[in-house]
Design an enzyme around this catalytic site. Structure first.
Site, PDB file in Angstrom:
ATOM      1  N   HIS A 100      -5.856  -0.874   4.633  1.00 48.25           N
ATOM      2  CA  HIS A 100      -5.471   0.548   4.603  1.00 48.25           C
ATOM      3  C   HIS A 100      -6.669   1.371   5.075  1.00 48.25           C
ATOM      4  O   HIS A 100      -7.621   1.568   4.325  1.00 48.25           O
ATOM      5  CB  HIS A 100      -5.073   0.922   3.170  1.00 48.25           C
ATOM      6  CG  HIS A 100      -4.600   2.336   2.999  1.00 48.25           C
ATOM      7  ND1 HIS A 100      -3.634   2.686   2.084  1.00 48.25           N
ATOM      8  CD2 HIS A 100      -4.965   3.495   3.594  1.00 48.25           C
ATOM      9  CE1 HIS A 100      -3.421   3.995   2.144  1.00 48.25           C
ATOM     10  NE2 HIS A 100      -4.229   4.513   3.043  1.00 48.25           N
ATOM     11  N   THR A 155       0.864  -1.179   0.000  1.00 50.20           N
ATOM     12  CA  THR A 155       0.000   0.000   0.000  1.00 50.20           C
ATOM     13  C   THR A 155       0.901   1.228   0.000  1.00 50.20           C
ATOM     14  O   THR A 155       1.911   1.270   0.686  1.00 50.20           O
ATOM     15  CB  THR A 155      -1.042  -0.037   1.134  1.00 50.20           C
ATOM     16  OG1 THR A 155      -2.059   0.908   0.809  1.00 50.20           O
ATOM     17  CG2 THR A 155      -0.471   0.275   2.504  1.00 50.20           C
ATOM     18  N   CYS A 201      -3.209   8.059   7.305  1.00 49.81           N
ATOM     19  CA  CYS A 201      -3.827   6.731   7.220  1.00 49.81           C
ATOM     20  C   CYS A 201      -2.923   5.697   7.888  1.00 49.81           C
ATOM     21  O   CYS A 201      -1.750   5.942   8.129  1.00 49.81           O
ATOM     22  CB  CYS A 201      -4.009   6.311   5.771  1.00 49.81           C
ATOM     23  SG  CYS A 201      -5.069   7.383   4.799  1.00 49.81           S
TER      24      CYS A 201
END
Lengths: 160, 207
Positions: free
Chosen positions: A47, A24, A30
Site C-alpha cells: 500500500h 488493505t 494511494c
C-alpha cells in the site's frame, strides 16, 4: 476466503504463501499492488501513498511507489520468487476531492504513472488495474489464486 | 523551523489547542445561528498521529462519511477538513430542511449542498478567528465535497504532506447540540513551514 486474512496498513506491505487473504482498506489516491508468483503461490500486498521517494534518510521505503515496489520484489525474491513469474495487479489512484491549486488533485494520477514506470523498469508484468476516478477502494487479494476483489461505496464489487 | 510535528513543545501544543478552541468556538456560534439551535464545543484536541492510528481514531477506514475540504494558501498553506458523521448530518438536515436520513444513500443534491454550505461556513469562521488572532492573511478555495470511505478522505491531508512527515497533525473539536454529543471533526492540517510561521506570529516559537 476470509479465514486467514491479514490487514495491510498505509505505507505497509505483507506477504502470505499457500493460502490467505491480504486486505488493505480505503485506498483513495494511494495505490494497492498485488504481487503474485503463481508457482510458489506467494503473494504480497503493498500500500503506497506517494510516487517518488525523496527522503534523505529513507526511513519508510514502503510509503513510496519506487522504493516500495523494489523492496517488495527483493523480499519476494528472498523467499524464492522469480521475477519472470511475478505479476502485478493494481487498484487505487483516485481523486477524492475536486480542488484547485497545489498538488492535492493529481497525487492519484502521479501515483499511477509512477507505478507504471517502475514496473516497466523492473520488467514486471502488469496484469490488471482499476485506477483513477473519484471512488475509494478496499482491496482484497487471495494469494492462492492470485485473484483480487475491489469493494467500493455505491459501486458493484469488481473481481480482477 | 520545525522538521517534524513531534518536535512541538508543550507550550506550542497548548497554543495550538487554544487556536483550536477559539476557532471551533467561532464555528459553533456560526452554526448555532444558522441552525437556530444551541451548539457548544467540547474541549478541543491537538493530536499528532501516525497514519494508521489516525484512521482508527476517526472510526475505522471503511465507514462512509461526508467530507468538506478547503485548501488554504497565501501566508499559511494547508488543508482544512470537516468530517460529518450521520448524526451531525441529521442535525443539519433536520434544522434546515426538516428532513432526516437513515443512510448517506438518501442524500440528494439539495441535502449535499446544505452540507457543503455548513462545512464551508464552519471552516471559514474557524480560519477567520485564527487569522485575526495571528494577524496573517489566508486565502481559501471554494469547498469540495466527497461522500465516501472516511479512510480515503483522511488520506488526502496525509498524502499532501506525506513527503515531509510520517505524522498527521489535527487541531479540532466535537460539538454538543442541545445537550447531545455530536461527532463533527474540524481538522486543521497546516504544512510544517506554515505551522512554524503561525507559531512565530503568535510569539511562542523560538527563532
Amino acid at each position: 476466503m476470509a479465514d486467514k486474512s491479514l490487514t495491510v496498513g498505509i505505507a505497509d506491505m505483507k506477504m502470505a504463501r499457500g493460502e490467505g487473504v491480504l486486505i488493505t482498506y480505503a485506498l483513495g489516491s494511494c495505490i494497492g499492488l498485488c504481487f503474485h508468483d503463481p508457482r510458489l503461490r506467494l503473494g504480497a500486498l503493498l500500500h503506497i501513498m506517494l510516487p517518488l521517494n525523496m527522503e534523505a534518510g529513507r526511513k519508510t521505503p514502503l510509503k513510496y511507489a519506487d522504493t516500495g515496489i523494489r523492496e517488495t520484489l527483493k523480499q519476494m525474491e528472498a523467499r524464492g520468487a522469480s521475477r519472470s513469474r511475478i505479476t502485478v495487479k493494481i487498484a487505487g489512484g483516485a481523486k477524492m476531492f475536486e480542488v484547485a491549486g497545489g498538488n492535492l488533485g493529481n497525487i492519484g494520477q502521479r501515483n499511477v504513472e509512477s507505478v507504471h514506470a517502475i514496473l516497466k523498469q523492473e520488467n514486471i508484468r502488469l496484469l490488471a488495474e482499476d485506477v483513477g476516478g473519484k471512488v475509494a477502494r478496499t482491496l482484497l487479494f487471495d494469494v492462492a489464486s492470485g485473484q483480487g476483489c475491489i469493494r467500493s461505496y455505491g459501486r458493484q464489487d469488481i473481481i480482477f | 523551523m520545525l522538521e517534524s510535528y513531534d518536535q512541538l513543545t508543550s507550550l506550542e501544543i497548548d497554543t495550538l489547542r487554544e487556536i483550536g478552541s477559539i476557532g471551533s468556538g467561532n464555528a459553533a456560534t456560526a452554526l448555532s445561528q444558522m441552525l437556530g439551535r444551541e451548539i457548544r464545543i467540547t474541549l478541543p484536541e491537538v493530536r499528532i498521529m501516525g497514519y494508521n492510528e489516525a484512521i482508527e481514531w476517526i472510526g475505522g477506514p471503511e465507514a462512509v462519511t461526508a467530507g468538506v475540504l478547503v485548501r488554504m494558501s497565501n501566508q499559511m498553506n494547508g488543508i482544512m477538513l470537516s468530517v460529518q458523521k450521520l448524526e451531525f448530518v441529521n442535525i443539519v438536515l433536520g434544522s434546515m430542511l426538516s428532513k432526516q436520513a437513515t443512510s448517506y444513500e438518501e442524500l440528494g443534491e439539495l441535502e449535499r449542498s446544505a452540507l457543503v454550505e455548513v462545512g464551508n461556513i464552519m471552516i471559514s469562521t474557524f480560519i477567520n478567528a485564527l487569522t485575526g488572532l495571528a494577524g496573517i492573511k489566508v486565502n481559501l478555495t471554494v469547498p469540495a465535497f466527497a461522500l465516501d470511505m472516511q479512510g480515503a478522505i483522511l488520506t488526502v491531508p496525509m498524502a499532501e504532506y506525506g513527503g515531509m512527515s510520517d505524522y498527521l497533525m489535527t487541531i479540532g473539536g466535537n460539538f454538543v447540540c442541545d445537550g447531545m454529543h455530536v461527532p463533527c471533526h474540524l481538522l486543521l492540517s497546516p504544512d510544517l513551514r506554515s505551522l512554524s510561521f503561525l507559531l512565530r506570529k503568535l510569539g511562542v516559537a523560538d527563532g
